[in-house]
Design an enzyme around this catalytic site. Structure first.
Site, PDB file in Angstrom:
ATOM      1  CE  LYS A 236      -3.893   2.182   2.351  1.00 22.34           C
ATOM      2  NZ  LYS A 236      -3.377   3.558   2.239  1.00 22.34           N
ATOM      3  CG  ASP A 238       1.728   8.014   2.591  1.00 23.03           C
ATOM      4  OD1 ASP A 238       0.554   8.382   2.390  1.00 23.03           O
ATOM      5  OD2 ASP A 238       2.439   8.471   3.487  1.00 23.03           O
ATOM      6  CG  HIS A 726      24.713  -9.762  15.862  1.00 21.83           C
ATOM      7  ND1 HIS A 726      24.051 -10.353  14.793  1.00 21.83           N
ATOM      8  CD2 HIS A 726      23.886  -8.783  16.289  1.00 21.83           C
ATOM      9  CE1 HIS A 726      22.898  -9.741  14.586  1.00 21.83           C
ATOM     10  NE2 HIS A 726      22.783  -8.781  15.477  1.00 21.83           N
ATOM     11  NE  ARG A 792      21.551  -6.384   7.342  1.00 20.00           N
ATOM     12  CZ  ARG A 792      21.270  -6.109   8.626  1.00 20.00           C
ATOM     13  NH1 ARG A 792      22.255  -6.122   9.522  1.00 20.00           N
ATOM     14  NH2 ARG A 792      20.053  -5.832   9.001  1.00 20.00           N
TER      15      ARG A 792
END
Length: 856
Positions: A236, A238, A726, A792
């Site tokens: 959806k 905007d 991490h 990433r």
């Protein structure tokens, strides 16, 4: 065996179509080479330009037809070779067959190449002379070495005709008949008079023009994804809902209420007109994307207030096209045609096909919805695949919003106080018949620029009395500073976010997002949300009489067009659109990303094998919409299997196939198969506030390392490709997910208590300012963490990199793009040894007694 016609024959069923099966033919010594141009009214009108070379008709699809104007370059898409007999074909290709539609011979004659045509074809530069209806010198130029896209241009000579257009000006005035002695004479029908080949052919019958207006189909707001099969899911956006009407090379952009937006969106309209798509209606949303590829309403408004640059038309439906009303066709068929229409266009152009998600059930739909909200998207749209295009609000299009949001009518504003300029808050309401009911104040979400703009607009609407009705209980209360209110005529419509409603029916925590110029204030009545139970009840009451039988779409084999972008093969995987930009700043292509995964596969696979994997897909690159995916709706590719519908990568081929599929990030579970119910590692994610310097993060990581060692664990270190680190400790798979999560939570809470100036275990972002959040939530059932060596979807193409503890140095920041797809392999090779080589042998049992000590 000559295979020149193999592709042509494979695409056609000659028991159904009257197209000739044909054969490869040797040319008679004295017979000139033939050319033919056929006007083809398929799903998209185009002209088929065919030249006889080596016993076949080498063919190009020219969307707008040849032009006699030397200044005009026509796109010509190289398609499969056709038999010479095809030069005499006219008539209808049946529905459901490849290229279904009507074919007329528009022009034919002989042609003479300026050099060896086979070599010129291979070189991508074919110069020739035509002698038929079209005359004079022409050239075909390939746009790239492996591209199927060419340019057709008339060279400047006595036959040139500035301003000529094939569709507008019709067939050439002296179109000749076929020059082949063996060719049968054509019938004296609408195609022309066989006894008088110089006589112009009659123009083909005019197609039905697109209707002057088209009521839009609207979606119904629901509280959760629909149950049952047959639903598709889309992002959806905007933006502004816009329907684009195209006719005669002109584009009209209209709101769902029929208001024209060409003036505000002139740049976009001009760009759409240049594409030469055809005639009809395309339904979609006009948006403006931010740097992360998320559509932003405020950015759209800023673009509209400026030069209307940066606008993109996201297309999701094709109600009417090239004379055919498609509204009765199922959604799946309309969208298939729309995808084929847009497929040849550049990925960074003014129009794109909507982002669809692989969702096969309401459970997957709920997960996709959650992920869409996590990525700050507006939500999702669910559509019934077999549904027709209908007017107004429907139950076959549903919307799932990420946050409550709708339009309200502005009826007044308060005077500013404190440091605020221009105005304090907007007073808004909703229509109920002729009444305007007050619904509350909107006091946040403004910038200085929007405050100034709003104040200027509101000043022109001043009135002395309130426009709101006070007949409803509690709706006449405007707040303590009612004396400082300035009333305005209810003309402006504001888009507002809010947290909910009070018992009195007033807005809670309302924030301004922008003004909507595409909707009249008289139509803003609020939006009803249906529960899933209400939706199903309405459907049952509708009865079988309102159900429509979906028409069967053509098979994928006949519907699929040739890949116009070219392919490369990497690690045995055919990669489509290799040139597509996946990253910018710096630029990295899809080819570069797949090559990266191919180069690090041997190092990355130990972190993936036997683990369930979740995927972040960015099919159009990181500047477009990305979405998180835990399941595959379609058959998994080679090298990938499913474990209870969860993705599992088996080998390097599977890794590359998923990268070809648009996957950028790979996230793994904390357990290994076959015991998916037993975690075999503990992950502590150090997520620092952006203002914390790297040196402090290094000190914090060392403290967490010592704590994990005191717990009897062996922690290993890797970067996240973001702003944190991490710490991963292998454990024996002997405890439940809940035990592992509680153990990691106890360590995080201990750090927060013992070093409150450094750490927090609170998930509340408001409490993380200046602190490092020790994220223990990675250790829950179904939770995932970024895999080692995974790229990433962030600026700079960073990589989650395993590093040795002695590399953790306050002088060398290892975060973000320090390791990226361009240097990760080199760093790994320069290390000499694997910093995680003893990982498998370092598994330890969880000491639950230590957890009690931490909690004491």
């Amino acid at each position: 065996m000559n295979t020149r016609l193999e592709t042509y024959r494979r695409k056609r069923n000659f028991r159904v179509t009257e197209e000739p099966r044909g054969r490869t033919s040797a040319r008679a010594a004295k017979r000139p080479l033939r050319y033919v141009i056929q006007r083809h009214e398929a799903r998209r009108l185009h002209y088929d330009f065919r030249l006889e070379i080596d016993g076949v008709l080498v063919s190009w699809a020219v969307p707008k037809g040849p032009s006699l104007d030397p200044a005009v370059k026509r796109l010509a898409v190289h398609v499969e070779d056709h038999p010479l007999e095809y030069g005499d074909f006219e008539g209808d290709i049946p529905a459901g067959q490849y290229g279904a539609g009507h074919v007329d011979i528009w022009d034919s004659g002989s042609w003479t190449p300026s050099s060896d045509p086979s070599r010129a074809l291979d070189d991508g530069h074919l110069k020739f002379e035509l002698d038929g209806g079209l005359k004079g010198e022409w050239v075909l130029l390939r746009t790239g070495k492996e591209s199927t896209q060419w340019l057709l241009r008339k060279l400047d000579d006595e036959h040139a005709q500035p301003g000529h257009d094939a569709e507008t000006d019709g067939a050439p005035p002296d179109a000749a008949s076929d020059v082949s002695p063996a060719a049968p004479a054509r019938k004296a029908d609408a195609a022309g008079d066989a006894s008088n080949p110089g006589k112009p052919r009659k123009a083909p019958p005019m197609r039905k023009p697109p209707p002057s207006s088209l009521p839009a189909q609207l979606a119904t707001l629901v509280d959760r994804p629909p149950r049952g099969p047959g639903w598709s899911y889309e992002v959806k956006y905007d933006g502004y809902r816009i329907l684009c009407r195209l006719e005669g090379g002109k584009a009209r952009l209209l709101s769902r209420n029929g208001n024209e937006w060409n003036a505000r969106m002139k740049g976009l309209a001009d760009e759409l007109q240049k594409l030469g798509l055809g005639d009809g209606w395309i339904d979609g949303e006009v948006v403006c994307f931010d740097d992360q590829g998320i559509s932003r309403f405020q950015a759209l408004q800023q673009a509209l207030d400026g030069a209307s640059g940066g606008l993109v038309f996201v297309a999701f439906d094709l109600p009417f096209w090239n004379g055919v009303d498609l509204r009765a066709q199922p959604l799946s068929e309309r969208q298939r045609r729309l995808q084929e229409l847009l497929e040849p266009l550049p990925a960074d152009g003014p129009i794109m096909f909507t982002q669809q998600l692989d969702v096969s059930s309401d459970t997957e739909g709920a997960s996709a919805w959650t992920e869409a909200c996590r990525l700050s998207l507006e939500g999702l749209i669910c559509k019934k695949k077999d549904s027709p295009y209908t007017d107004g609000r429907s139950k076959t299009w549903l919307k799932l919003k990420c946050r409550p949001q709708q339009e309200f009518v502005v009826g007044g504003y308060t005077e500013p106080s404190g440091a605020r300029s221009y105005l304090g808050a907007l007073l808004v309401g909703l229509r109920d018949g002729k009444k305007l009911n007050y619904t509350g104040r909107v006091g946040t979400g403004f910038t200085q620029a929007t405050l100034k703009d709003l104040h200027g607009r509101l000043q022109k609407l001043h009135r002395k009395t309130s426009p709101f009705s006070t007949s409803a209980e509690g709706r006449g209360r405007y707040g303590r500073s009612s004396g400082a209110i300035q009333w305005v005529s209810p003309k402006l419509v504001a888009q507002v976010d809010y947290a909910g409603w009070t018992e009195d029916g007033l807005l809670r925590q309302a924030a301004f997002r922008g003004l909507r110029d595409d909707k009249p204030a008289s139509a803003v009545t609020g939006e009803e949300m249906l529960t899933l139970e209400q939706l199903q009840a309405d459907s049952e009451q509708a009865g079988d009489g309102r159900k429509r039988k979906a028409k069967k779409a053509p098979s994928s084999a006949s519907a699929t067009k040739a890949n116009r972008a070219g392919r490369v093969v990497i690690g045995g995987v055919s990669v489509s659109h290799p040139e597509r930009k996946v990253y910018t700043k710096p630029d990295f292509s899809k080819k570069a990303l797949v090559e990266y995964y191919d180069s690090v596969a041997e190092f990355m696979l130990p972190h993936l094998l036997n683990r369930r994997v979740a995927l972040l897909r960015c099919p159009q690159g990181t500047n477009a919409t990305c979405f998180f995916q835990k399941h595959l709706r379609s058959e998994p590719p080679e090298g990938v299997t499913l474990d209870e519908e969860q993705v599992v990568i088996e080998n390097a081929r599977g890794l590359l196939e998923l990268a070809q599929f648009g996957v950028i990030e790979f996230h793994t579970w904390g357990s290994s198969l076959p015991r998916a119910d037993r975690p075999d590692r503990i992950t502590l994610d150090l997520d620092p506030d952006p203002d914390i310097p790297w040196a402090d993060i290094v000190i914090a990581a060392r403290l967490v390392q010592r704590l994990m060692q005191e717990a009897g664990l062996v922690p290993y270190l890797k970067t996240t490709g973001g702003k944190g680190l991490h710490l991963v400790a292998p454990i024996k798979a002997s405890h439940s997910w809940d035990k592992a999560k509680e153990f990691s939570r106890a360590m995080a809470a201990y750090l927060g208590r013992e070093a409150p100036s450094q750490f927090t275990a609170s998930v509340s972002k408001a409490r993380r300012k200046g602190l490092i959040f020790v994220d223990y939530l990675r250790n829950g059932n179904g939770a995932t963490a970024i895999a080692a060596f995974s790229a990433r979807a962030r600026q700079g193409a960073p990589v989650s990199m395993p590093v040795a503890w002695d590399e953790l140095d306050s002088r060398h920041d290892l975060r973000a793009a320090r390791f990226n797809i361009a240097n990760a392999l080199k760093h790994r090779q320069e290390q000499g040894g694997d910093p995680w080589q003893d990982y498998a042998a370092s598994r330890k049992a969880l000491r639950l007694s230590f957890q009690k000590e931490l909690q004491a």
